[in-house]
Design a protein around this motif. Structure first.
Motif, PDB file in Angstrom:
ATOM      1  N   LEU A  23       0.827  -1.200   0.000  1.00 63.89           N
ATOM      2  CA  LEU A  23       0.000   0.000   0.000  1.00 63.89           C
ATOM      3  C   LEU A  23       0.867   1.259   0.000  1.00 63.89           C
ATOM      4  CD1 LEU A  23      -2.691   1.480   0.145  1.00 63.89           C
ATOM      5  CD2 LEU A  23      -2.658   1.129   2.626  1.00 63.89           C
ATOM      6  N   ALA A  24       1.892   1.277   0.824  1.00 60.28           N
ATOM      7  CA  ALA A  24       2.797   2.428   0.877  1.00 60.28           C
ATOM      8  C   ALA A  24       3.509   2.611  -0.464  1.00 60.28           C
ATOM      9  CB  ALA A  24       3.812   2.262   2.005  1.00 60.28           C
ATOM     10  N   ALA A  25       3.869   1.513  -1.117  1.00 59.78           N
ATOM     11  CA  ALA A  25       4.534   1.600  -2.423  1.00 59.78           C
ATOM     12  C   ALA A  25       3.604   2.222  -3.457  1.00 59.78           C
ATOM     13  CB  ALA A  25       5.008   0.219  -2.881  1.00 59.78           C
ATOM     14  N   PHE A 129      -3.363  -6.961  -4.297  1.00 56.90           N
ATOM     15  CA  PHE A 129      -3.614  -5.716  -5.013  1.00 56.90           C
ATOM     16  C   PHE A 129      -5.093  -5.494  -5.302  1.00 56.90           C
ATOM     17  CE2 PHE A 129       0.939  -5.859  -5.298  1.00 56.90           C
ATOM     18  CZ  PHE A 129       1.256  -4.533  -5.063  1.00 56.90           C
ATOM     19  N   ILE A 130      -5.884  -6.543  -5.348  1.00 57.98           N
ATOM     20  CA  ILE A 130      -7.342  -6.371  -5.424  1.00 57.98           C
ATOM     21  C   ILE A 130      -7.817  -5.712  -4.130  1.00 57.98           C
ATOM     22  CG2 ILE A 130      -9.562  -7.587  -5.416  1.00 57.98           C
ATOM     23  CD1 ILE A 130      -8.216  -9.657  -7.313  1.00 57.98           C
ATOM     24  N   GLU A 131      -7.302  -6.169  -2.993  1.00 57.78           N
ATOM     25  CA  GLU A 131      -7.670  -5.573  -1.702  1.00 57.78           C
ATOM     26  C   GLU A 131      -7.232  -4.110  -1.615  1.00 57.78           C
ATOM     27  OE1 GLU A 131      -9.669  -6.835   0.679  1.00 57.78           O
ATOM     28  OE2 GLU A 131      -9.944  -8.492  -0.724  1.00 57.78           O
ATOM     29  N   ILE A 132      -6.054  -3.809  -2.106  1.00 58.44           N
ATOM     30  CA  ILE A 132      -5.597  -2.414  -2.119  1.00 58.44           C
ATOM     31  C   ILE A 132      -6.528  -1.576  -2.991  1.00 58.44           C
ATOM     32  CG2 ILE A 132      -3.766  -0.880  -2.978  1.00 58.44           C
ATOM     33  CD1 ILE A 132      -1.761  -3.007  -1.928  1.00 58.44           C
ATOM     34  N   THR A 133      -6.914  -2.113  -4.134  1.00 62.16           N
ATOM     35  CA  THR A 133      -7.823  -1.392  -5.027  1.00 62.16           C
ATOM     36  C   THR A 133      -9.147  -1.114  -4.331  1.00 62.16           C
ATOM     37  OG1 THR A 133      -6.780  -2.497  -6.905  1.00 62.16           O
ATOM     38  CG2 THR A 133      -8.891  -1.410  -7.326  1.00 62.16           C
ATOM     39  N   LYS A 134      -9.642  -2.076  -3.570  1.00 59.59           N
ATOM     40  CA  LYS A 134     -10.898  -1.890  -2.833  1.00 59.59           C
ATOM     41  C   LYS A 134     -10.788  -0.786  -1.791  1.00 59.59           C
ATOM     42  CE  LYS A 134     -12.567  -6.641  -3.313  1.00 59.59           C
ATOM     43  NZ  LYS A 134     -12.801  -7.904  -2.559  1.00 59.59           N
ATOM     44  N   ALA A 135      -9.586  -0.517  -1.311  1.00 55.58           N
ATOM     45  CA  ALA A 135      -9.399   0.573  -0.343  1.00 55.58           C
ATOM     46  C   ALA A 135      -9.597   1.938  -0.996  1.00 55.58           C
ATOM     47  CB  ALA A 135      -8.004   0.485   0.284  1.00 55.58           C
ATOM     48  N   PRO A 142     -11.861  -2.920  -8.815  1.00 60.72           N
ATOM     49  CA  PRO A 142     -11.249  -4.176  -8.347  1.00 60.72           C
ATOM     50  C   PRO A 142     -11.375  -5.318  -9.369  1.00 60.72           C
ATOM     51  CG  PRO A 142     -12.428  -3.142  -6.551  1.00 60.72           C
ATOM     52  CD  PRO A 142     -12.776  -2.369  -7.808  1.00 60.72           C
ATOM     53  N   LYS A 143     -12.492  -5.377 -10.065  1.00 64.49           N
ATOM     54  CA  LYS A 143     -12.668  -6.398 -11.111  1.00 64.49           C
ATOM     55  C   LYS A 143     -11.704  -6.154 -12.263  1.00 64.49           C
ATOM     56  CE  LYS A 143     -17.542  -7.051 -10.110  1.00 64.49           C
ATOM     57  NZ  LYS A 143     -18.894  -6.769 -10.567  1.00 64.49           N
ATOM     58  N   LEU A 144     -11.538  -4.888 -12.629  1.00 63.56           N
ATOM     59  CA  LEU A 144     -10.604  -4.536 -13.699  1.00 63.56           C
ATOM     60  C   LEU A 144      -9.181  -4.933 -13.315  1.00 63.56           C
ATOM     61  CD1 LEU A 144      -9.932  -3.065 -16.388  1.00 63.56           C
ATOM     62  CD2 LEU A 144      -9.692  -0.973 -15.017  1.00 63.56           C
ATOM     63  N   VAL A 145      -8.785  -4.594 -12.094  1.00 68.47           N
ATOM     64  CA  VAL A 145      -7.440  -4.945 -11.612  1.00 68.47           C
ATOM     65  C   VAL A 145      -7.268  -6.460 -11.606  1.00 68.47           C
ATOM     66  CG1 VAL A 145      -5.943  -4.931  -9.559  1.00 68.47           C
ATOM     67  CG2 VAL A 145      -7.021  -2.814 -10.341  1.00 68.47           C
ATOM     68  N   ASN A 146      -8.275  -7.179 -11.155  1.00 70.29           N
ATOM     69  CA  ASN A 146      -8.215  -8.641 -11.152  1.00 70.29           C
ATOM     70  C   ASN A 146      -7.970  -9.172 -12.565  1.00 70.29           C
ATOM     71  OD1 ASN A 146      -8.453 -11.361 -10.446  1.00 70.29           O
ATOM     72  ND2 ASN A 146     -10.683 -11.307 -10.450  1.00 70.29           N
ATOM     73  N   GLY A 147      -8.749  -8.701 -13.522  1.00 69.08           N
ATOM     74  CA  GLY A 147      -8.603  -9.170 -14.901  1.00 69.08           C
ATOM     75  C   GLY A 147      -7.260  -8.825 -15.506  1.00 69.08           C
ATOM     76  N   LEU A 148      -6.826  -7.588 -15.318  1.00 71.78           N
ATOM     77  CA  LEU A 148      -5.548  -7.167 -15.895  1.00 71.78           C
ATOM     78  C   LEU A 148      -4.368  -7.893 -15.248  1.00 71.78           C
ATOM     79  CD1 LEU A 148      -6.188  -3.321 -16.207  1.00 71.78           C
ATOM     80  CD2 LEU A 148      -6.170  -5.023 -18.051  1.00 71.78           C
ATOM     81  N   LEU A 149      -4.393  -8.027 -13.928  1.00 74.45           N
ATOM     82  CA  LEU A 149      -3.286  -8.709 -13.253  1.00 74.45           C
ATOM     83  C   LEU A 149      -3.256 -10.194 -13.589  1.00 74.45           C
ATOM     84  CD1 LEU A 149      -3.115  -6.995  -9.741  1.00 74.45           C
ATOM     85  CD2 LEU A 149      -1.774  -6.517 -11.809  1.00 74.45           C
ATOM     86  N   ASN A 150      -4.407 -10.798 -13.768  1.00 76.43           N
ATOM     87  CA  ASN A 150      -4.432 -12.203 -14.200  1.00 76.43           C
ATOM     88  C   ASN A 150      -3.787 -12.357 -15.571  1.00 76.43           C
ATOM     89  OD1 ASN A 150      -5.602 -14.425 -12.558  1.00 76.43           O
ATOM     90  ND2 ASN A 150      -7.196 -12.887 -12.216  1.00 76.43           N
ATOM     91  N   ARG A 151      -4.074 -11.444 -16.480  1.00 75.97           N
ATOM     92  CA  ARG A 151      -3.443 -11.494 -17.814  1.00 75.97           C
ATOM     93  C   ARG A 151      -1.938 -11.320 -17.720  1.00 75.97           C
ATOM     94  NH1 ARG A 151      -6.283  -7.749 -22.101  1.00 75.97           N
ATOM     95  NH2 ARG A 151      -4.615  -8.647 -23.370  1.00 75.97           N
ATOM     96  N   LEU A 152      -1.514 -10.349 -16.921  1.00 78.60           N
ATOM     97  CA  LEU A 152      -0.076 -10.106 -16.751  1.00 78.60           C
ATOM     98  C   LEU A 152       0.606 -11.320 -16.115  1.00 78.60           C
ATOM     99  CD1 LEU A 152      -0.253  -6.435 -15.450  1.00 78.60           C
ATOM    100  CD2 LEU A 152       0.680  -7.168 -17.656  1.00 78.60           C
TER     101      LEU A 152
END
Length: 163
Positions: A23-25, A129-135, A142-152
């Motif tokens: 989170l700090a990063a 990072f999904i949890e960080i996005t939810k913050a 959060p769904k977008l981050v989940n999808g993009l990070l899964n692809r990466l």
């Protein structure tokens, strides 16, 4: 970040030191982008005044300073790999420069961790990072981050998903 307690109410989710460092990063990478500061200055500021410290009446969680430093440094050092890759997985009508600065910081730090921290399972990184996005967001982000990070992750850590 929240978790449900035994009465069904939402309670703050306790974050471990690596989670706090992540989170700090994200916050530091955001500050670097919008403030135009130097990496070493921002890292030092966070380590001295924020990680585990009290600032303006807010108590910051104790964080793994080395993990924090590594993630911020990885984003800085791998920027020529990270940004083009993020740009390539976004839709053509929504390039990386159009993505909200906070969301862009989340994606950059998450991808840097996927690239650099091979000892941490990709699914753990994605969930963190999904949890960080939810913050920061309560809509579709959060769904977008989940999808993009899964692809990466499937691209840079294919061996973890082949099983």
């Amino acid at each position: 970040m929240e978790q449900e307690n035994n009465k069904g109410a939402k309670a703050p989710r306790l974050v471990n030191k690596r989670g706090a460092a992540r989170l700090a990063a994200v916050q530091a990478v955001y500050q670097l982008e919008v403030g135009g500061s130097r990496v070493n200055d921002v890292v030092s500021e966070f380590e001295v005044f924020r990680l585990g410290q009290e600032l303006d009446g807010e108590k910051y969680r104790d964080a793994d300073a080395a993990w924090f430093r590594d993630l911020v440094q990885a984003v800085f050092e791998e920027q020529k790999i990270i940004d083009p890759k993020l740009h390539s997985i976004l839709s053509q009508d929504w390039p990386l420069k159009r993505v909200d600065a906070t969301l862009r910081s989340i994606l950059r730090v998450a991808y840097a961790e996927l690239l650099r921290k091979k000892d941490v399972p990709a699914k753990v990184i994605i969930n963190e990072f999904i949890e960080i996005t939810k913050a920061f967001y309560d809509q579709d982000e959060p769904k977008l981050v989940n999808g993009l990070l899964n692809r990466l992750a499937r691209d840079v850590r294919a061996d973890e998903f082949d099983a």
